[in-house]
Scaffold this motif. Structure first.
Motif, mmCIF file in Angstrom:
data_model
loop_
_atom_site.group_PDB
_atom_site.id
_atom_site.type_symbol
_atom_site.label_atom_id
_atom_site.label_comp_id
_atom_site.label_asym_id
_atom_site.label_seq_id
_atom_site.Cartn_x
_atom_site.Cartn_y
_atom_site.Cartn_z
ATOM 1 N N PRO A 175 0.819 -1.220 0.000
ATOM 2 C CA PRO A 175 0.000 0.000 0.000
ATOM 3 C C PRO A 175 0.855 1.273 0.000
ATOM 4 O O PRO A 175 0.346 2.359 -0.250
ATOM 5 N N LYS A 176 2.138 1.117 0.292
ATOM 6 C CA LYS A 176 3.045 2.263 0.316
ATOM 7 C C LYS A 176 3.905 2.355 -0.946
ATOM 8 O O LYS A 176 4.862 3.125 -1.003
ATOM 9 N N LEU A 177 3.520 1.573 -1.956
ATOM 10 C CA LEU A 177 4.299 1.559 -3.196
ATOM 11 C C LEU A 177 4.366 2.957 -3.824
ATOM 12 O O LEU A 177 5.429 3.393 -4.269
ATOM 13 N N GLY A 178 3.227 3.659 -3.850
ATOM 14 C CA GLY A 178 3.206 4.994 -4.455
ATOM 15 C C GLY A 178 4.148 5.957 -3.767
ATOM 16 O O GLY A 178 4.860 6.721 -4.427
ATOM 17 N N ILE A 232 7.454 7.858 -5.362
ATOM 18 C CA ILE A 232 7.660 9.315 -5.293
ATOM 19 C C ILE A 232 9.027 9.633 -4.704
ATOM 20 O O ILE A 232 9.755 10.489 -5.211
ATOM 21 N N ARG A 233 9.401 8.930 -3.632
ATOM 22 C CA ARG A 233 10.702 9.188 -3.011
ATOM 23 C C ARG A 233 11.835 8.805 -3.946
ATOM 24 O O ARG A 233 12.858 9.508 -4.013
ATOM 25 N N LEU A 234 11.666 7.726 -4.689
ATOM 26 C CA LEU A 234 12.689 7.314 -5.650
ATOM 27 C C LEU A 234 12.864 8.383 -6.726
ATOM 28 O O LEU A 234 13.989 8.738 -7.100
ATOM 29 N N GLU A 235 11.751 8.927 -7.199
ATOM 30 C CA GLU A 235 11.811 10.001 -8.199
ATOM 31 C C GLU A 235 12.534 11.225 -7.635
ATOM 32 O O GLU A 235 13.373 11.835 -8.309
ATOM 33 N N GLU A 236 12.226 11.580 -6.400
ATOM 34 C CA GLU A 236 12.878 12.728 -5.764
ATOM 35 C C GLU A 236 14.389 12.529 -5.685
ATOM 36 O O GLU A 236 15.165 13.458 -5.939
ATOM 37 N N LEU A 237 14.811 11.335 -5.338
ATOM 38 C CA LEU A 237 16.247 11.065 -5.191
ATOM 39 C C LEU A 237 16.968 11.125 -6.534
ATOM 40 O O LEU A 237 18.114 11.585 -6.605
ATOM 41 N N TYR A 238 16.320 10.668 -7.591
ATOM 42 C CA TYR A 238 16.945 10.750 -8.909
ATOM 43 C C TYR A 238 17.107 12.215 -9.335
ATOM 44 O O TYR A 238 18.131 12.586 -9.924
ATOM 45 N N LEU A 239 16.120 13.052 -9.027
ATOM 46 C CA LEU A 239 16.250 14.466 -9.378
ATOM 47 C C LEU A 239 17.300 15.141 -8.501
ATOM 48 O O LEU A 239 18.081 15.979 -8.978
ATOM 49 N N GLU A 240 17.348 14.774 -7.223
ATOM 50 C CA GLU A 240 18.387 15.315 -6.343
ATOM 51 C C GLU A 240 19.774 14.936 -6.848
ATOM 52 O O GLU A 240 20.719 15.740 -6.792
ATOM 53 N N ALA A 241 19.915 13.710 -7.346
ATOM 54 C CA ALA A 241 21.207 13.255 -7.884
ATOM 55 C C ALA A 241 21.603 14.088 -9.104
ATOM 56 O O ALA A 241 22.769 14.457 -9.268
ATOM 57 N N ALA A 242 20.623 14.393 -9.957
ATOM 58 C CA ALA A 242 20.909 15.211 -11.146
ATOM 59 C C ALA A 242 21.369 16.599 -10.736
ATOM 60 O O ALA A 242 22.313 17.158 -11.309
ATOM 61 N N ARG A 243 20.720 17.164 -9.715
ATOM 62 C CA ARG A 243 21.098 18.500 -9.249
ATOM 63 C C ARG A 243 22.477 18.498 -8.610
ATOM 64 O O ARG A 243 23.215 19.477 -8.702
#
Length: 250
Positions: free
Chosen positions: A41-44, A48-59
Protein backbone atom coordinates in the motif's frame (compact mmCIF):
# COMPACT_ATOMS: atom_id res chain seq x y z
CA UNK A 1 10.86 -27.77 14.36
CA UNK A 2 7.54 -26.19 15.36
CA UNK A 3 9.39 -23.49 17.35
CA UNK A 4 11.57 -22.73 14.33
CA UNK A 5 8.52 -22.32 12.05
CA UNK A 6 6.78 -20.10 14.60
CA UNK A 7 9.92 -17.96 14.98
CA UNK A 8 10.17 -17.60 11.21
CA UNK A 9 6.54 -16.51 11.01
CA UNK A 10 7.09 -13.96 13.77
CA UNK A 11 10.17 -12.55 12.06
CA UNK A 12 8.35 -12.44 8.74
CA UNK A 13 5.45 -10.62 10.32
CA UNK A 14 7.81 -8.05 11.85
CA UNK A 15 9.63 -7.27 8.59
CA UNK A 16 9.19 -3.69 7.35
CA UNK A 17 10.55 -3.22 3.81
CA UNK A 18 9.22 0.35 3.62
CA UNK A 19 10.79 1.28 6.96
CA UNK A 20 14.09 -0.29 5.90
CA UNK A 21 14.07 1.75 2.69
CA UNK A 22 13.29 4.89 4.68
CA UNK A 23 16.25 4.30 6.97
CA UNK A 24 18.68 3.75 4.09
CA UNK A 25 17.02 6.43 1.92
CA UNK A 26 19.15 5.68 -1.13
CA UNK A 27 18.26 5.10 -4.76
CA UNK A 28 19.30 1.47 -4.40
CA UNK A 29 17.13 0.92 -1.31
CA UNK A 30 14.02 2.47 -2.86
CA UNK A 31 14.51 0.67 -6.16
CA UNK A 32 14.68 -2.61 -4.24
CA UNK A 33 11.51 -1.73 -2.31
CA UNK A 34 9.58 -0.79 -5.47
CA UNK A 35 10.73 -3.89 -7.34
CA UNK A 36 10.12 -6.38 -4.54
CA UNK A 37 6.89 -4.96 -3.11
CA UNK A 38 4.55 -4.34 -6.07
CA UNK A 39 1.43 -4.87 -3.90
CA UNK A 40 2.49 -2.74 -0.95
CA UNK A 41 0.00 0.00 0.00
CA UNK A 42 3.04 2.26 0.32
CA UNK A 43 4.30 1.56 -3.20
CA UNK A 44 3.21 4.99 -4.45
CA UNK A 45 5.09 6.79 -1.69
CA UNK A 46 8.17 4.71 -2.43
CA UNK A 47 7.98 5.61 -6.12
CA UNK A 48 7.66 9.32 -5.29
CA UNK A 49 10.70 9.19 -3.01
CA UNK A 50 12.69 7.31 -5.65
CA UNK A 51 11.81 10.00 -8.20
CA UNK A 52 12.88 12.73 -5.76
CA UNK A 53 16.25 11.06 -5.19
CA UNK A 54 16.95 10.75 -8.91
CA UNK A 55 16.25 14.47 -9.38
CA UNK A 56 18.39 15.31 -6.34
CA UNK A 57 21.21 13.25 -7.88
CA UNK A 58 20.91 15.21 -11.15
CA UNK A 59 21.10 18.50 -9.25
CA UNK A 60 24.14 17.31 -7.31
CA UNK A 61 26.01 15.84 -10.28
CA UNK A 62 25.12 18.79 -12.54
CA UNK A 63 25.47 16.77 -15.71
CA UNK A 64 23.23 16.39 -18.74
CA UNK A 65 23.44 12.60 -18.40
CA UNK A 66 22.05 12.72 -14.86
CA UNK A 67 19.05 14.78 -15.94
CA UNK A 68 18.50 12.47 -18.90
CA UNK A 69 18.56 9.46 -16.57
CA UNK A 70 15.80 11.00 -14.46
CA UNK A 71 13.67 11.91 -17.49
CA UNK A 72 14.07 8.45 -19.02
CA UNK A 73 13.07 6.69 -15.80
CA UNK A 74 10.16 9.03 -14.99
CA UNK A 75 8.71 10.28 -18.30
CA UNK A 76 5.37 10.94 -16.58
CA UNK A 77 6.76 11.82 -13.15
CA UNK A 78 5.40 14.53 -10.89
CA UNK A 79 8.54 16.66 -11.36
CA UNK A 80 9.11 16.21 -15.09
CA UNK A 81 8.26 19.83 -15.92
CA UNK A 82 10.64 21.16 -13.28
CA UNK A 83 13.40 18.74 -14.33
CA UNK A 84 12.95 19.68 -18.00
CA UNK A 85 13.34 23.38 -17.19
CA UNK A 86 16.39 22.67 -15.02
CA UNK A 87 17.95 20.58 -17.80
CA UNK A 88 17.53 23.42 -20.29
CA UNK A 89 18.90 25.97 -17.82
CA UNK A 90 21.86 23.72 -17.06
CA UNK A 91 22.64 23.32 -20.75
CA UNK A 92 22.43 27.03 -21.59
CA UNK A 93 24.60 27.94 -18.57
CA UNK A 94 27.14 25.36 -19.74
CA UNK A 95 27.05 26.83 -23.24
CA UNK A 96 27.51 30.36 -21.87
CA UNK A 97 30.50 29.27 -19.82
CA UNK A 98 32.05 27.13 -22.58
CA UNK A 99 31.12 29.66 -25.29
CA UNK A 100 32.20 27.56 -28.26
CA UNK A 101 30.53 26.77 -31.58
CA UNK A 102 30.09 23.16 -30.45
CA UNK A 103 28.45 24.17 -27.17
CA UNK A 104 25.90 26.50 -28.77
CA UNK A 105 25.14 24.02 -31.53
CA UNK A 106 24.48 21.37 -28.89
CA UNK A 107 22.06 23.68 -27.08
CA UNK A 108 20.20 24.53 -30.29
CA UNK A 109 20.04 20.85 -31.26
CA UNK A 110 18.33 20.11 -27.95
CA UNK A 111 16.25 23.29 -27.90
CA UNK A 112 15.66 24.73 -31.39
CA UNK A 113 15.55 28.51 -31.44
CA UNK A 114 12.00 28.66 -32.75
CA UNK A 115 10.64 26.64 -29.82
CA UNK A 116 12.83 27.38 -26.82
CA UNK A 117 13.35 30.01 -24.19
CA UNK A 118 16.86 31.28 -24.77
CA UNK A 119 16.83 30.24 -28.42
CA UNK A 120 17.34 33.76 -29.76
CA UNK A 121 20.29 34.27 -27.43
CA UNK A 122 21.75 30.94 -28.51
CA UNK A 123 21.57 31.88 -32.19
CA UNK A 124 23.32 35.20 -31.50
CA UNK A 125 25.96 33.53 -29.34
CA UNK A 126 26.55 30.82 -31.95
CA UNK A 127 27.17 33.45 -34.62
CA UNK A 128 29.50 35.30 -32.24
CA UNK A 129 31.43 32.10 -31.47
CA UNK A 130 31.91 31.52 -35.20
CA UNK A 131 33.43 35.01 -35.54
CA UNK A 132 35.33 35.14 -32.27
CA UNK A 133 38.64 35.62 -34.10
CA UNK A 134 37.25 38.67 -35.90
CA UNK A 135 37.70 40.83 -32.80
CA UNK A 136 40.32 41.37 -30.15
CA UNK A 137 39.43 42.48 -26.62
CA UNK A 138 42.16 44.32 -24.78
CA UNK A 139 42.68 44.13 -21.00
CA UNK A 140 39.97 45.53 -18.74
CA UNK A 141 40.72 48.90 -17.20
CA UNK A 142 38.74 49.56 -14.04
CA UNK A 143 38.56 52.72 -11.94
CA UNK A 144 36.31 54.41 -9.43
CA UNK A 145 34.16 57.15 -10.97
CA UNK A 146 31.39 59.58 -10.20
CA UNK A 147 28.28 58.21 -11.89
CA UNK A 148 26.98 61.71 -12.66
CA UNK A 149 30.29 62.53 -14.37
CA UNK A 150 30.83 65.29 -11.82
CA UNK A 151 34.60 65.77 -11.40
CA UNK A 152 34.02 67.14 -7.89
CA UNK A 153 31.42 64.55 -6.93
CA UNK A 154 31.90 61.40 -4.82
CA UNK A 155 33.38 58.28 -6.39
CA UNK A 156 30.15 56.32 -6.12
CA UNK A 157 30.66 53.78 -8.88
CA UNK A 158 33.13 51.99 -11.12
CA UNK A 159 34.00 52.50 -14.75
CA UNK A 160 35.17 49.64 -16.97
CA UNK A 161 36.99 50.25 -20.24
CA UNK A 162 38.11 47.81 -22.94
CA UNK A 163 39.74 48.50 -26.31
CA UNK A 164 38.01 46.49 -29.04
CA UNK A 165 39.78 45.90 -32.36
CA UNK A 166 38.21 44.64 -35.57
CA UNK A 167 40.56 41.90 -36.80
CA UNK A 168 38.31 40.92 -39.70
CA UNK A 169 37.99 42.16 -43.25
CA UNK A 170 34.46 43.58 -42.96
CA UNK A 171 33.16 46.63 -41.06
CA UNK A 172 31.26 45.76 -37.88
CA UNK A 173 27.88 47.47 -37.54
CA UNK A 174 26.75 45.82 -34.31
CA UNK A 175 28.86 44.41 -31.49
CA UNK A 176 27.68 43.81 -27.93
CA UNK A 177 29.79 42.97 -24.89
CA UNK A 178 28.68 41.44 -21.62
CA UNK A 179 30.49 42.13 -18.36
CA UNK A 180 30.41 39.60 -15.55
CA UNK A 181 31.11 40.66 -11.98
CA UNK A 182 33.15 37.90 -10.36
CA UNK A 183 33.41 36.66 -6.79
CA UNK A 184 36.62 35.45 -5.14
CA UNK A 185 36.26 32.07 -6.88
CA UNK A 186 35.92 33.62 -10.32
CA UNK A 187 32.20 32.84 -10.59
CA UNK A 188 29.75 35.35 -12.03
CA UNK A 189 27.53 37.00 -9.42
CA UNK A 190 26.09 39.70 -11.66
CA UNK A 191 26.32 41.07 -15.19
CA UNK A 192 25.54 43.89 -17.57
CA UNK A 193 25.30 44.21 -21.36
CA UNK A 194 26.14 47.19 -23.56
CA UNK A 195 27.04 47.71 -27.24
CA UNK A 196 30.39 48.83 -28.61
CA UNK A 197 28.72 49.81 -31.86
CA UNK A 198 25.06 49.65 -32.85
CA UNK A 199 22.52 51.68 -34.82
CA UNK A 200 20.75 52.50 -31.55
CA UNK A 201 21.10 51.89 -27.83
CA UNK A 202 18.96 49.34 -25.96
CA UNK A 203 15.43 50.65 -25.65
CA UNK A 204 15.70 52.45 -28.99
CA UNK A 205 17.65 55.40 -27.60
CA UNK A 206 20.10 57.13 -29.97
CA UNK A 207 23.76 56.17 -29.80
CA UNK A 208 26.25 58.88 -28.77
CA UNK A 209 27.94 60.68 -31.65
CA UNK A 210 30.39 58.45 -33.46
CA UNK A 211 29.41 55.20 -31.73
CA UNK A 212 26.89 54.21 -34.38
CA UNK A 213 29.57 54.43 -37.07
CA UNK A 214 30.79 50.96 -38.14
CA UNK A 215 34.16 49.78 -36.85
CA UNK A 216 36.27 49.23 -39.95
CA UNK A 217 38.89 46.48 -40.41
CA UNK A 218 41.91 47.22 -38.25
CA UNK A 219 40.14 49.95 -36.29
CA UNK A 220 39.92 50.08 -32.48
CA UNK A 221 37.14 51.53 -30.37
CA UNK A 222 36.87 51.76 -26.60
CA UNK A 223 33.93 50.12 -24.87
CA UNK A 224 32.76 51.90 -21.72
CA UNK A 225 30.53 50.69 -18.91
CA UNK A 226 29.75 52.28 -15.55
CA UNK A 227 27.81 50.86 -12.63
CA UNK A 228 27.25 51.55 -8.96
CA UNK A 229 25.10 48.59 -7.96
CA UNK A 230 27.21 45.51 -7.30
CA UNK A 231 26.43 42.24 -5.51
CA UNK A 232 27.97 41.99 -2.05
CA UNK A 233 29.94 38.94 -3.26
CA UNK A 234 31.73 40.98 -5.92
CA UNK A 235 35.51 40.76 -5.46
CA UNK A 236 36.28 43.76 -7.71
CA UNK A 237 37.08 41.44 -10.58
CA UNK A 238 35.40 41.24 -13.98
CA UNK A 239 35.26 39.16 -17.14
CA UNK A 240 34.03 40.49 -20.46
CA UNK A 241 32.77 38.44 -23.40
CA UNK A 242 31.40 39.39 -26.81
CA UNK A 243 27.82 38.14 -27.22
CA UNK A 244 26.56 39.52 -30.54
CA UNK A 245 28.14 40.63 -33.80
CA UNK A 246 26.87 41.79 -37.16
CA UNK A 247 28.84 42.89 -40.21
CA UNK A 248 27.98 45.33 -42.97
CA UNK A 249 25.67 43.72 -45.49
CA UNK A 250 24.17 41.16 -43.14
Amino acid sequence: MIRFVLLSLVLLGCSDPYGDAQKADTIEAWESFVENNPRSPKLGMGQIRLEELYLEAARTEKTLAAYDTYLEKFPKGKMVEVATDERREFLIEWARKTDTVEAWEKYLKNYPASRSKGGREAKRRLNMAKHKDSIDLGPIKMEQVNLAEDPKGPLNGYGFYVDVTNNGDKPIVHLTLKIHYLDANGDSVGSGTWPVVAPRLPGGLPMPDGFSKPIGPGQTRQWEWTDGDFPKEWAKKARIVATQIKFVGE
